[in-house]
Design a protein around this motif. Structure first.
Motif, PDB file in Angstrom:
ATOM      1  N   VAL A  29     -11.422  14.029   2.751  1.00  0.00           N
ATOM      2  CA  VAL A  29     -12.266  13.216   3.631  1.00  0.00           C
ATOM      3  C   VAL A  29     -11.413  12.395   4.605  1.00  0.00           C
ATOM      4  O   VAL A  29     -11.829  12.148   5.751  1.00  0.00           O
ATOM      5  N   ILE A  30     -10.215  11.983   4.188  1.00  0.00           N
ATOM      6  CA  ILE A  30      -9.307  11.290   5.114  1.00  0.00           C
ATOM      7  C   ILE A  30      -8.896  12.240   6.236  1.00  0.00           C
ATOM      8  O   ILE A  30      -8.856  11.858   7.415  1.00  0.00           O
ATOM      9  N   SER A  31      -8.625  13.495   5.885  1.00  0.00           N
ATOM     10  CA  SER A  31      -8.265  14.491   6.891  1.00  0.00           C
ATOM     11  C   SER A  31      -9.387  14.680   7.905  1.00  0.00           C
ATOM     12  O   SER A  31      -9.153  14.750   9.116  1.00  0.00           O
ATOM     13  N   ALA A  32     -10.627  14.777   7.405  1.00  0.00           N
ATOM     14  CA  ALA A  32     -11.777  14.945   8.292  1.00  0.00           C
ATOM     15  C   ALA A  32     -11.913  13.756   9.240  1.00  0.00           C
ATOM     16  O   ALA A  32     -12.194  13.906  10.434  1.00  0.00           O
ATOM     17  N   PHE A  33     -11.714  12.541   8.697  1.00  0.00           N
ATOM     18  CA  PHE A  33     -11.795  11.327   9.516  1.00  0.00           C
ATOM     19  C   PHE A  33     -10.715  11.335  10.600  1.00  0.00           C
ATOM     20  O   PHE A  33     -10.986  11.060  11.785  1.00  0.00           O
ATOM     21  N   LEU A  34      -9.478  11.659  10.230  1.00  0.00           N
ATOM     22  CA  LEU A  34      -8.366  11.656  11.189  1.00  0.00           C
ATOM     23  C   LEU A  34      -8.521  12.748  12.235  1.00  0.00           C
ATOM     24  O   LEU A  34      -8.130  12.554  13.401  1.00  0.00           O
ATOM     25  N   LEU A  35      -9.074  13.890  11.840  1.00  0.00           N
ATOM     26  CA  LEU A  35      -9.283  14.967  12.817  1.00  0.00           C
ATOM     27  C   LEU A  35     -10.192  14.523  13.952  1.00  0.00           C
ATOM     28  O   LEU A  35     -10.000  14.920  15.105  1.00  0.00           O
ATOM     29  N   SER A  36     -11.178  13.700  13.622  1.00  0.00           N
ATOM     30  CA  SER A  36     -12.073  13.204  14.673  1.00  0.00           C
ATOM     31  C   SER A  36     -11.342  12.303  15.657  1.00  0.00           C
ATOM     32  O   SER A  36     -11.773  12.150  16.811  1.00  0.00           O
ATOM     33  N   HIS A  37     -10.215  11.725  15.225  1.00  0.00           N
ATOM     34  CA  HIS A  37      -9.450  10.835  16.090  1.00  0.00           C
ATOM     35  C   HIS A  37      -8.299  11.558  16.785  1.00  0.00           C
ATOM     36  O   HIS A  37      -7.443  10.913  17.403  1.00  0.00           O
ATOM     37  N   THR A  38      -8.297  12.876  16.694  1.00  0.00           N
ATOM     38  CA  THR A  38      -7.319  13.679  17.429  1.00  0.00           C
ATOM     39  C   THR A  38      -8.051  14.541  18.451  1.00  0.00           C
ATOM     40  O   THR A  38      -8.231  14.138  19.594  1.00  0.00           O
ATOM     41  N   SER A  39      -8.532  15.693  18.035  1.00  0.00           N
ATOM     42  CA  SER A  39      -9.149  16.618  18.990  1.00  0.00           C
ATOM     43  C   SER A  39     -10.419  16.058  19.617  1.00  0.00           C
ATOM     44  O   SER A  39     -10.597  16.115  20.842  1.00  0.00           O
ATOM     45  N   ILE A  40     -11.314  15.496  18.794  1.00  0.00           N
ATOM     46  CA  ILE A  40     -12.573  14.984  19.343  1.00  0.00           C
ATOM     47  C   ILE A  40     -12.340  13.735  20.193  1.00  0.00           C
ATOM     48  O   ILE A  40     -12.951  13.570  21.258  1.00  0.00           O
ATOM     49  N   ALA A  41     -11.465  12.849  19.733  1.00  0.00           N
ATOM     50  CA  ALA A  41     -11.146  11.659  20.537  1.00  0.00           C
ATOM     51  C   ALA A  41     -10.565  12.057  21.890  1.00  0.00           C
ATOM     52  O   ALA A  41     -10.861  11.429  22.916  1.00  0.00           O
ATOM     53  N   THR A  42      -9.756  13.109  21.892  1.00  0.00           N
ATOM     54  CA  THR A  42      -9.151  13.574  23.143  1.00  0.00           C
ATOM     55  C   THR A  42     -10.211  13.998  24.141  1.00  0.00           C
ATOM     56  O   THR A  42     -10.179  13.608  25.313  1.00  0.00           O
ATOM     57  N   ILE A  43     -11.184  14.800  23.687  1.00  0.00           N
ATOM     58  CA  ILE A  43     -12.179  15.317  24.626  1.00  0.00           C
ATOM     59  C   ILE A  43     -13.160  14.221  25.049  1.00  0.00           C
ATOM     60  O   ILE A  43     -13.607  14.178  26.204  1.00  0.00           O
ATOM     61  N   ILE A  44     -13.490  13.293  24.135  1.00  0.00           N
ATOM     62  CA  ILE A  44     -14.403  12.202  24.492  1.00  0.00           C
ATOM     63  C   ILE A  44     -13.790  11.322  25.578  1.00  0.00           C
ATOM     64  O   ILE A  44     -14.423  11.034  26.606  1.00  0.00           O
TER      65      ILE A  44
END
Length: 404
Positions: free
Chosen positions: A223-238
């Protein structure tokens, strides 16, 4: 836990039809959540607010979307997949009606909250349903396809919005409403012919499922990995999309985001086959290398100017590819760490992913306001380093468990 098999053995044709509707509906969540990325300009004029004010639409959808998923997957383990999906699609459809009729930012936010609640009951249950009807050796392939479809939704949503806003942005939400109604009709029809696995246990088993899983170290790392992934690829596109507002035309922005999603689709698709043929290690290595190539390009060459657009686009291509691979790996682990509690693990994993996405606007806005998109890219690089450590630890721990 005692298990009951309800209804008859499913015919192969019914299973295939269910797979198709699972893939379509799984794309609907990111499709809906990401159209906002190219609507900053038109909605700021429609609602008479500044573009940054519209960032509230992202957590308005993502917070309820994420929080409901903490429970919906586990509920489906007990009550069955189809009833939970039908409930979620009904609430989501109401949200789409409200969104299409919005006349102010407040009403639009309410619509997003309803949509988030509704799809929170759908998203993790679709993952668990797919693995329920898939033989064990084929799970990695199917999860790869599911991840690919989700990433395609991330990219196609803004592209669709960029094309339709010239006609009217409200039509977007009417399209999403039509898809949800179609999903309700198909799921309601197919549930009578499909075998459904559910439990005869009650609410105590529901809380037991969650408590047992969240205490396990692999699940914590997951779940930590899932949280951090949102702050890499998804944060980049947002934040790249936000930085493009009033600088890069919506049509071009939509195309760039679509390419990001297409690379995510490719990454997810290839990951399913890679895991099946070569194992997790190769897929993880490719995903992490792609992630840091993207970070290097964006940090040193990317920004929101026309001159830097080719470099920014290239960085987004690598970032989309990395996100597609790594998120598919995380979903694969969520469906293989505990076969009896697939719904609970799918819910926990996707919940933390979207909780992360909900926090992206708030966490990165101070950096964007003080240093622009360049500082945002630098912070994302730092988060990527933490993600590298967590994913490596998760892989090592799961490998040791499998070897016992």
């Amino acid at each position: 836990m005692n298990r009951l098999i309800v209804m008859n053995m499913e015919p192969k044709k019914t299973s295939k039809r269910i797979e198709v509707i699972i893939f379509i509906l799984f794309a609907l969540g990111p499709l809906t959540g990401n159209v906002i990325l190219v609507l900053f300009g038109v909605l700021s004029l429609e609602f008479s607010v500044i573009p940054s004010a519209l960032l509230i639409a992202i957590p308005s959808f993502m917070f309820p979307f994420a929080l409901i998923q903490l429970f919906s997957g586990a509920i489906s383990d007990i009550k069955g997949r189809f009833p939970v999906i039908l409930l979620g699609l009904s609430v989501f459809g109401i949200g789409m009606i409200v969104a299409s009729l919005s006349f102010s930012l407040t009403v639009f936010v309410i619509a997003n909250v309803l949509a988030g609640i509704g799809f929170g009951f759908v998203n993790p249950v679709l993952i668990a349903l797919l693995t329920d009807i898939t033989p064990g050796p084929k799970i990695s392939k199917k999860i790869g396809l599911l991840g690919a479809v989700a990433n395609l939704g991330v990219g196609f949503g803004p592209l669709l919005a960029g094309l339709i806003i010239n006609i009217g942005w409200r039509y977007l939400y009417l399209i999403f409403l039509s898809i949800s109604v179609l999903g309700i009709l198909i799921i309601f029809t197919l549930r009578r012919n499909q075998s459904v696995t559910k439990s005869d246990a009650g609410i105590r088993a529901f809380f037991t499922n969650l408590a047992q899983e969240i205490r396990r170290l692999p699940v914590i790392l997951l779940v930590i990995s899932a949280f951090l992934l949102s702050h890499t690829s998804i944060a980049t596109i947002i934040w790249t999309s936000r930085s493009f507002t009033h600088i890069i035309p919506e049509t071009i922005s939509g195309i760039v985001i679509a390419l990001f999603g297409a690379m995510g689709f490719l990454g997810g698709f290839l990951t399913g086959f890679t895991i099946k043929k070569k194992g997790v290690k190769l897929a993880l290595t490719i995903g992490l290398i792609s992630l840091f190539i993207a970070n290097i390009i964006l940090v040193f060459f990317g920004n929101n100017s026309f001159e830097a657009l080719p470099f920014t686009s290239l960085g987004l291509l690598f970032m989309g590819f990395a996100g597609g691979i790594l998120m598919t790996l995380v979903m694969f682990y969520s469906q293989t760490l505990s076969i009896e509690r697939r719904g609970a693990l799918a819910g926990l994993t996707t919940a933390f992913q979207f909780i992360g996405i909900a926090f992206v606007p708030m966490i990165y806005e101070p950096f964007f306001n003080s240093g622009g998109i360049s500082l945002v890219y630098m912070i994302i690089l730092m988060v990527s380093l933490i993600l590298l450590f967590v994913l490596t630890l998760l892989y090592t721990l799961v490998k040791k468990i499998d070897n016992k």
